[in-house]
Design an enzyme around this catalytic site. Structure first.
Site, PDB file in Angstrom:
ATOM      1  N   MET A   1      -5.666   7.538  -6.803  1.00 27.88           N
ATOM      2  CA  MET A   1      -6.921   7.950  -6.164  1.00 27.88           C
ATOM      3  C   MET A   1      -7.072   7.249  -4.805  1.00 27.88           C
ATOM      4  SD  MET A   1      -9.652   8.716  -9.109  1.00 27.88           S
ATOM      5  CE  MET A   1     -10.216   7.045  -9.370  1.00 27.88           C
TER       6      MET A   1
ATOM      7  N   HIS B   1      -3.396  -0.591  -3.323  1.00 26.06           N
ATOM      8  CA  HIS B   1      -3.287  -2.047  -3.319  1.00 26.06           C
ATOM      9  C   HIS B   1      -1.948  -2.452  -3.895  1.00 26.06           C
ATOM     10  CE1 HIS B   1      -4.269  -1.400  -7.487  1.00 26.06           C
ATOM     11  NE2 HIS B   1      -5.480  -0.957  -7.191  1.00 26.06           N
TER      12      HIS B   1
ATOM     13  N   HIS C   1      -0.370  -0.476  -6.768  1.00 22.92           N
ATOM     14  CA  HIS C   1       0.241   0.793  -6.353  1.00 22.92           C
ATOM     15  C   HIS C   1       1.588   0.523  -5.666  1.00 22.92           C
ATOM     16  CE1 HIS C   1      -4.221   1.867  -6.260  1.00 22.92           C
ATOM     17  NE2 HIS C   1      -3.735   2.728  -7.117  1.00 22.92           N
TER      18      HIS C   1
ATOM     19  N   VAL D   1      -0.388  -5.204 -13.026  1.00 23.25           N
ATOM     20  CA  VAL D   1      -0.235  -6.170 -11.927  1.00 23.25           C
ATOM     21  C   VAL D   1      -1.527  -6.975 -11.828  1.00 23.25           C
ATOM     22  CG1 VAL D   1       0.117  -6.416  -9.437  1.00 23.25           C
ATOM     23  CG2 VAL D   1       1.339  -4.628 -10.716  1.00 23.25           C
TER      24      VAL D   1
ATOM     25  N   SER E   1      -8.937  -1.230  -7.445  1.00 18.53           N
ATOM     26  CA  SER E   1      -9.658  -0.842  -6.221  1.00 18.53           C
ATOM     27  C   SER E   1     -11.119  -1.258  -6.315  1.00 18.53           C
ATOM     28  CB  SER E   1      -9.606   0.673  -6.035  1.00 18.53           C
ATOM     29  OG  SER E   1      -8.290   1.131  -6.157  1.00 18.53           O
TER      30      SER E   1
HETATM   31  P1  AMP Z   1      -5.768   4.652  -9.482  1.00 14.76           P
HETATM   32  O1  AMP Z   1      -5.530   4.899  -8.039  1.00 14.76           O
HETATM   33  O2  AMP Z   1      -6.658   3.490  -9.776  1.00 14.76           O
HETATM   34  O3  AMP Z   1      -6.132   5.905 -10.215  1.00 14.76           O
HETATM   35  O4  AMP Z   1      -4.373   4.216 -10.082  1.00 14.76           O
HETATM   36  C1  AMP Z   1      -3.199   4.929  -9.855  1.00 14.76           C
HETATM   37  C2  AMP Z   1      -2.142   4.391 -10.770  1.00 14.76           C
HETATM   38  O5  AMP Z   1      -1.969   2.999 -10.525  1.00 14.76           O
HETATM   39  C3  AMP Z   1      -2.504   4.544 -12.255  1.00 14.76           C
HETATM   40  O6  AMP Z   1      -1.341   4.882 -12.996  1.00 14.76           O
HETATM   41  C4  AMP Z   1      -2.983   3.163 -12.611  1.00 14.76           C
HETATM   42  O7  AMP Z   1      -2.784   2.846 -13.978  1.00 14.76           O
HETATM   43  C5  AMP Z   1      -2.080   2.311 -11.736  1.00 14.76           C
HETATM   44  N1  AMP Z   1      -2.699   0.993 -11.553  1.00 14.76           N
HETATM   45  C6  AMP Z   1      -3.905   0.715 -11.006  1.00 14.76           C
HETATM   46  N2  AMP Z   1      -4.135  -0.620 -11.067  1.00 14.76           N
HETATM   47  C7  AMP Z   1      -3.055  -1.169 -11.674  1.00 14.76           C
HETATM   48  C8  AMP Z   1      -2.680  -2.495 -12.030  1.00 14.76           C
HETATM   49  N3  AMP Z   1      -3.458  -3.546 -11.763  1.00 14.76           N
HETATM   50  N4  AMP Z   1      -1.493  -2.682 -12.630  1.00 14.76           N
HETATM   51  C9  AMP Z   1      -0.663  -1.639 -12.898  1.00 14.76           C
HETATM   52  N5  AMP Z   1      -0.958  -0.367 -12.589  1.00 14.76           N
HETATM   53  C10 AMP Z   1      -2.137  -0.132 -11.989  1.00 14.76           C
END
Ligand code: AMP
Length: 279
Positions: free
Chosen positions: A27, A31, A34, A172, A182
């Protein structure tokens, strides 16, 4: 690196490749977690990052309008990570007028985050299926931080015979254990200082299981109490031990379990989980 704004552009870019790429759905507001997904994807094949703040997975009163958006910085990170392309469609491209189809995964989405965010996982599964259909990736990468989301996507891939592999990568964390997110930028200094207690409490719950305690209801109560004590600025949304496979709340630890919780801390809602292993 190509920036693809429409499905038509994506299709013609894909037609120019000699191999199916992999996909990292996001989305945006990218960071270091990602970046870790991108590093891993780069080892396997050429990859596309999708950036789409998906309105269908936000409930009324949630932060869709204020969800952090940092498109230019995101593009820079993707470029540095050597993404082949970024797919960043408009909402109207993904949900044209008249759109009504939803992917629903019943039981898997009735516990944990699904119990407190009705419709969330339907929104996630539907958009992820659409992204899979548009990009046709060979692999797609997800993070274990969103444990229920990983199970939902794996189940959907299996149930619908989707022709790709989901690769799940470890959570992470910041140095103090807080899962990178985020939404962490919403935290005040004081809230941020309490936030690492979430991971500590989940680790302690998982340790209780590996230490031999089988009363899951007891461990869940202890977990909630520890969160309330160690994070006085927070409100626990849910916390407990769940079956690692079915995600149903456990009373007895008789199968692999995951300790999982969500807490509201100021404007942020933090989620995290720790797998407890076999018992
Ligand atoms: P998002 O942009 O938050 O929807 O996340 C995109 C992808 O990054 C999803 O598969 C999340 O599970 C992964 N993600 C977000 N934060 C973390 C994290 N701290 N550790 C591992 N994967 C993450």
């Amino acid at each position: 690196m190509e920036v693809l704004k429409s499905i038509r552009e994506a299709k013609s870019f894909l037609a120019s490749l000699d191999k199916r790429p992999s996909l990292i759905p996001t989305m945006g507001a990218l960071h270091k977690a990602h970046s870790a997904l991108m590093r891993r994807a780069a080892e396997d094949s050429s990859f596309i990052v999708s950036i789409f703040v998906n309105p269908a997975q936000f409930g009324p009163g949630e932060d869709y309008d204020t969800y952090p958006r940092s498109f230019d910085d995101d593009l820079r990170l993707c470029e540095e990570a050597r993404a082949a392309a970024v797919f960043a469609p408009e909402v109207s491209e993904i949900y044209p007028e008249g759109f009504i189809t939803k992917v629903s995964l019943s039981e898997l989405t009735r516990s944990m985050c699904g119990a407190v965010r009705p419709g969330h996982f339907e929104g996630v599964a539907t958009v992820v299926l659409k992204l899979f259909n548009i990009i046709r990736p060979e692999q797609a990468y997800f993070g274990q931080k969103d444990y229920q989301q990983c199970r939902v996507i794996e189940r959907m891939i299996k149930d619908l015979n989707l022709d790709l592999e989901a690769v799940i990568l470890p959570t992470v964390r910041e140095e103090d254990g807080l899962a990178v997110s985020s939404r962490n930028r919403y935290l005040s200094e004081e809230e941020r200082s309490q936030a690492p207690a979430l991971y500590r409490a989940l680790k302690r719950a998982a340790l209780r299981v590996t230490g031999g305690e089988t009363d899951a209801a007891l461990i869940s109560r202890e977990l909630s109490l520890e969160l309330q004590r160690e994070m006085p600025l927070s409100r626990v949304d849910y916390a407990g031990l769940y079956s690692a496979g079915t995600l149903q709340p456990l009373r007895e630890v008789s199968e692999p379990a995951v300790a999982a919780a969500a807490v509201f801390l100021g404007r942020a809602r933090l989620i995290d989980n720790v797998l407890c292993g076999n018992k």
